[in-house]
Structures are given as C-alpha cells and as structure tokens.
Design a protein around this motif. Sequence first.
Motif, PDB file in Angstrom:
ATOM      1  N   TYR A   7       0.845  -1.185   0.000  1.00 40.91           N
ATOM      2  CA  TYR A   7       0.000   0.000   0.000  1.00 40.91           C
ATOM      3  C   TYR A   7       0.886   1.241   0.000  1.00 40.91           C
ATOM      4  O   TYR A   7       1.740   1.407   0.874  1.00 40.91           O
ATOM      5  CB  TYR A   7      -0.899   0.039   1.238  1.00 40.91           C
ATOM      6  N   LEU A   8       0.702   2.099  -0.989  1.00 40.01           N
ATOM      7  CA  LEU A   8       1.387   3.390  -1.005  1.00 40.01           C
ATOM      8  C   LEU A   8       0.381   4.461  -0.599  1.00 40.01           C
ATOM      9  O   LEU A   8      -0.646   4.633  -1.261  1.00 40.01           O
ATOM     10  CB  LEU A   8       1.946   3.707  -2.392  1.00 40.01           C
ATOM     11  N   TYR A   9       0.668   5.150   0.495  1.00 35.86           N
ATOM     12  CA  TYR A   9      -0.217   6.233   0.910  1.00 35.86           C
ATOM     13  C   TYR A   9       0.075   7.447   0.033  1.00 35.86           C
ATOM     14  O   TYR A   9       1.217   7.908  -0.047  1.00 35.86           O
ATOM     15  CB  TYR A   9       0.012   6.577   2.377  1.00 35.86           C
ATOM     16  N   VAL A  10      -0.947   7.956  -0.631  1.00 38.77           N
ATOM     17  CA  VAL A  10      -0.770   9.101  -1.514  1.00 38.77           C
ATOM     18  C   VAL A  10      -1.460  10.317  -0.905  1.00 38.77           C
ATOM     19  O   VAL A  10      -2.586  10.240  -0.426  1.00 38.77           O
ATOM     20  CB  VAL A  10      -1.294   8.815  -2.940  1.00 38.77           C
ATOM     21  N   LEU A  11      -0.761  11.442  -0.931  1.00 40.22           N
ATOM     22  CA  LEU A  11      -1.261  12.687  -0.368  1.00 40.22           C
ATOM     23  C   LEU A  11      -0.723  13.844  -1.187  1.00 40.22           C
ATOM     24  O   LEU A  11       0.309  13.722  -1.857  1.00 40.22           O
ATOM     25  CB  LEU A  11      -0.863  12.825   1.100  1.00 40.22           C
ATOM     26  N   ASP A  12      -1.430  14.953  -1.165  1.00 42.64           N
ATOM     27  CA  ASP A  12      -1.008  16.104  -1.950  1.00 42.64           C
ATOM     28  C   ASP A  12       0.401  16.539  -1.570  1.00 42.64           C
ATOM     29  O   ASP A  12       0.789  16.504  -0.405  1.00 42.64           O
ATOM     30  CB  ASP A  12      -1.977  17.277  -1.732  1.00 42.64           C
ATOM     31  N   SER A  13       1.156  16.943  -2.576  1.00 42.27           N
ATOM     32  CA  SER A  13       2.560  17.374  -2.492  1.00 42.27           C
ATOM     33  C   SER A  13       3.520  16.214  -2.278  1.00 42.27           C
ATOM     34  O   SER A  13       4.687  16.419  -1.925  1.00 42.27           O
ATOM     35  CB  SER A  13       2.782  18.452  -1.424  1.00 42.27           C
ATOM     36  N   LEU A  14       3.065  14.980  -2.512  1.00 44.71           N
ATOM     37  CA  LEU A  14       3.929  13.802  -2.426  1.00 44.71           C
ATOM     38  C   LEU A  14       5.219  14.027  -3.215  1.00 44.71           C
ATOM     39  O   LEU A  14       5.196  14.519  -4.339  1.00 44.71           O
ATOM     40  CB  LEU A  14       3.157  12.595  -2.968  1.00 44.71           C
ATOM     41  N   ALA A  15       6.335  13.664  -2.613  1.00 47.29           N
ATOM     42  CA  ALA A  15       7.648  13.848  -3.252  1.00 47.29           C
ATOM     43  C   ALA A  15       7.907  12.711  -4.238  1.00 47.29           C
ATOM     44  O   ALA A  15       8.317  11.619  -3.848  1.00 47.29           O
ATOM     45  CB  ALA A  15       8.739  13.899  -2.180  1.00 47.29           C
ATOM     46  N   ILE A  32       9.812   7.926  -4.246  1.00 48.43           N
ATOM     47  CA  ILE A  32       9.179   6.626  -4.474  1.00 48.43           C
ATOM     48  C   ILE A  32       9.464   6.079  -5.875  1.00 48.43           C
ATOM     49  O   ILE A  32       8.975   5.009  -6.233  1.00 48.43           O
ATOM     50  CB  ILE A  32       7.655   6.709  -4.265  1.00 48.43           C
ATOM     51  N   GLY A  33      10.270   6.793  -6.658  1.00 47.22           N
ATOM     52  CA  GLY A  33      10.514   6.399  -8.038  1.00 47.22           C
ATOM     53  C   GLY A  33      11.141   5.030  -8.189  1.00 47.22           C
ATOM     54  O   GLY A  33      10.666   4.177  -8.947  1.00 47.22           O
ATOM     55  N   TYR A  34      12.222   4.775  -7.463  1.00 49.59           N
ATOM     56  CA  TYR A  34      12.900   3.484  -7.572  1.00 49.59           C
ATOM     57  C   TYR A  34      12.008   2.337  -7.115  1.00 49.59           C
ATOM     58  O   TYR A  34      11.875   1.318  -7.794  1.00 49.59           O
ATOM     59  CB  TYR A  34      14.174   3.478  -6.713  1.00 49.59           C
ATOM     60  N   VAL A  35      11.406   2.492  -5.953  1.00 52.42           N
ATOM     61  CA  VAL A  35      10.664   1.371  -5.379  1.00 52.42           C
ATOM     62  C   VAL A  35       9.411   1.048  -6.183  1.00 52.42           C
ATOM     63  O   VAL A  35       9.099  -0.126  -6.434  1.00 52.42           O
ATOM     64  CB  VAL A  35      10.334   1.624  -3.889  1.00 52.42           C
ATOM     65  N   LEU A  36       8.688   2.055  -6.647  1.00 51.07           N
ATOM     66  CA  LEU A  36       7.486   1.782  -7.436  1.00 51.07           C
ATOM     67  C   LEU A  36       7.836   1.142  -8.766  1.00 51.07           C
ATOM     68  O   LEU A  36       7.164   0.208  -9.217  1.00 51.07           O
ATOM     69  CB  LEU A  36       6.686   3.069  -7.680  1.00 51.07           C
ATOM     70  N   SER A  37       8.878   1.640  -9.410  1.00 50.21           N
ATOM     71  CA  SER A  37       9.265   1.099 -10.721  1.00 50.21           C
ATOM     72  C   SER A  37       9.609  -0.376 -10.638  1.00 50.21           C
ATOM     73  O   SER A  37       9.172  -1.187 -11.465  1.00 50.21           O
ATOM     74  CB  SER A  37      10.465   1.872 -11.280  1.00 50.21           C
ATOM     75  N   HIS A  40       5.992 -14.053  -8.475  1.00 51.89           N
ATOM     76  CA  HIS A  40       5.025 -13.244  -9.207  1.00 51.89           C
ATOM     77  C   HIS A  40       5.047 -11.808  -8.701  1.00 51.89           C
ATOM     78  O   HIS A  40       5.520 -11.527  -7.601  1.00 51.89           O
ATOM     79  CB  HIS A  40       3.620 -13.832  -9.060  1.00 51.89           C
ATOM     80  N   GLN A  41       4.506 -10.925  -9.508  1.00 49.92           N
ATOM     81  CA  GLN A  41       4.456  -9.527  -9.115  1.00 49.92           C
ATOM     82  C   GLN A  41       3.636  -9.345  -7.840  1.00 49.92           C
ATOM     83  O   GLN A  41       2.709 -10.097  -7.563  1.00 49.92           O
ATOM     84  CB  GLN A  41       3.857  -8.690 -10.245  1.00 49.92           C
ATOM     85  N   VAL A  42       3.998  -8.334  -7.096  1.00 54.99           N
ATOM     86  CA  VAL A  42       3.254  -8.014  -5.888  1.00 54.99           C
ATOM     87  C   VAL A  42       1.994  -7.235  -6.265  1.00 54.99           C
ATOM     88  O   VAL A  42       1.865  -6.737  -7.382  1.00 54.99           O
ATOM     89  CB  VAL A  42       4.119  -7.172  -4.930  1.00 54.99           C
ATOM     90  N   SER A  43       1.082  -7.142  -5.330  1.00 53.14           N
ATOM     91  CA  SER A  43      -0.120  -6.333  -5.524  1.00 53.14           C
ATOM     92  C   SER A  43       0.168  -4.944  -4.978  1.00 53.14           C
ATOM     93  O   SER A  43       0.468  -4.789  -3.787  1.00 53.14           O
ATOM     94  CB  SER A  43      -1.303  -6.967  -4.787  1.00 53.14           C
ATOM     95  N   LEU A  44       0.116  -3.943  -5.838  1.00 53.38           N
ATOM     96  CA  LEU A  44       0.464  -2.575  -5.467  1.00 53.38           C
ATOM     97  C   LEU A  44      -0.786  -1.708  -5.523  1.00 53.38           C
ATOM     98  O   LEU A  44      -1.428  -1.597  -6.574  1.00 53.38           O
ATOM     99  CB  LEU A  44       1.530  -2.043  -6.415  1.00 53.38           C
ATOM    100  N   LYS A  45      -1.141  -1.097  -4.391  1.00 48.96           N
ATOM    101  CA  LYS A  45      -2.362  -0.296  -4.320  1.00 48.96           C
ATOM    102  C   LYS A  45      -2.065   1.092  -3.768  1.00 48.96           C
ATOM    103  O   LYS A  45      -1.308   1.234  -2.809  1.00 48.96           O
ATOM    104  CB  LYS A  45      -3.399  -0.986  -3.432  1.00 48.96           C
ATOM    105  N   GLY A  70       8.390  -5.621 -11.898  1.00 52.27           N
ATOM    106  CA  GLY A  70       8.870  -6.972 -11.618  1.00 52.27           C
ATOM    107  C   GLY A  70       9.986  -7.417 -12.542  1.00 52.27           C
ATOM    108  O   GLY A  70      10.290  -8.612 -12.634  1.00 52.27           O
ATOM    109  N   ARG A  71      10.640  -6.464 -13.196  1.00 49.43           N
ATOM    110  CA  ARG A  71      11.599  -6.818 -14.254  1.00 49.43           C
ATOM    111  C   ARG A  71      12.823  -7.580 -13.752  1.00 49.43           C
ATOM    112  O   ARG A  71      13.455  -8.304 -14.516  1.00 49.43           O
ATOM    113  CB  ARG A  71      12.046  -5.546 -14.986  1.00 49.43           C
ATOM    114  N   PHE A  72      13.158  -7.397 -12.476  1.00 48.43           N
ATOM    115  CA  PHE A  72      14.321  -8.088 -11.928  1.00 48.43           C
ATOM    116  C   PHE A  72      13.941  -9.113 -10.864  1.00 48.43           C
ATOM    117  O   PHE A  72      14.799  -9.570 -10.100  1.00 48.43           O
ATOM    118  CB  PHE A  72      15.320  -7.079 -11.344  1.00 48.43           C
ATOM    119  N   PHE A  73      12.661  -9.480 -10.808  1.00 46.32           N
ATOM    120  CA  PHE A  73      12.224 -10.456  -9.815  1.00 46.32           C
ATOM    121  C   PHE A  73      12.879 -11.810 -10.075  1.00 46.32           C
ATOM    122  O   PHE A  73      13.160 -12.177 -11.217  1.00 46.32           O
ATOM    123  CB  PHE A  73      10.708 -10.636  -9.862  1.00 46.32           C
TER     124      PHE A  73
END
Length: 212
Positions: free
Chosen positions: A5-13, A17-22, A35-40, A27-30
């Motif tokens: 779970y990624l908490y999203v809020l206004d002005s998020l930097a 989170i660029g590296y971890v979300l990508s 299997h891919q994780v569930s990302l919400k 899952g390119r290097f899994f």
Amino acid sequence: MFTIYLYVLDSLADWEIGYVLSELNSGRFFKKGHHQVSLKMVSDSKEPIHTMGGLKIVPDCLIDEMVVSETSMLLLPGADTWNEPKHQAIIEKASECLSLGATVCAICGATAALANAGLLDNRSHTSNGPGFLEMVSPSYKGQSFYLDQPSVVDHNLITASSTGALLWTKQIIERLGVFQSDTLAFWYDYFRTGDAQHFFALMQTLPANNES
C-alpha cells in the motif's frame, strides 16, 4: 503474495518513491518463480491527489479498506502536507501494521509523522539529519535510537532521509525477498555508482540468462 500500500497525499515527493514503485510494479528483476506483488494506492478519500511534480494520482482504496497482515507493507512518502490532521488515520494504521507484523516504510516528512505519534521512540530509525525530528516533532523522544544514516531497518520498520531513497528501496526489496541476493547487490551498485560493469553483472543474474 505481498500487498503493498502506497499512501498518496497532496505534495507527495515523486522522486522518493521512483525506484521502489518502478521495480515493484514492473517486476523486471524479480527472481524466477516470483510473481508480481499487488500494489495499491491508498488515501483518506477517492479524490485525486497531486504530487510535488504535478502528477495526478487517483487512489485505489481507502484506509479503512486496507487488509493488514504479515504480508502487507505500507509505504509512507515524503510530502509538505503531513501536518494536516486528516493524515492521523494513516498513522494509526501504521501503528496497527507494526503491531501485527506488517512492514512500515517511511521516508523524509513521513518520519516526522511517525515521530509525532511516538512510533520512533523505541526503534532504531533515521530522518533528515540530527535535530530534524526535534525541530518538527515536539513530542519526539527517540533521540537515543536515531542513526545518522540514509536508511535504517529495525525489524518491520524501514525509515529513510530525503536523500536515502535508493538504499531505502534496496532494503524494502530485501525485506520482500523478490530479488535474488546477487541481483539486488548489483542493482544497488549500478544505480549507486553508475558503473556499467554492475549493469552487465546484474543482467547475468536474471532467470533468462541463468537458463541459457
């Protein structure tokens, strides 16, 4: 399967989170067979939020809809709006996550929100430099547990400074166990140094290459 779970809020930097979300989304290097994780994207409402970089994100679910277990992970990014009272709900959820064995990962301003709630008083942690948490979190009492490092792991809590996103990502991936250890080591060395030899070594660790 892990649910992230990624908490999203206004002005998020965005950059934090660029590296971890990508890596978790692609899952390119899994490692083979993982299997891919569930990302919400989770928030206090279903209204779109706008990041510091101007991106619009529409949340997938509400805080009350989160299902917390040992295979859950909550990512708390930096933002300029953490002092708004409405974010207290996700900090309470973070406390629940820590108690139930789920992993909480906070970076930059999100560490101040955890400090305000007393969640860093008895755990090793880091933030944006010595003195930062005292300055922004009057109730902070975790000085003896502070480590002046880019990112710090204490069991199921991972905290990072505003410049610690790369190491933070490495530690998150390590916690999830979705990369082979050598893949993760070369991935980190490549992005840390920019040395192409680490990229080629990384590619040699991937399942398709190992099977050939």
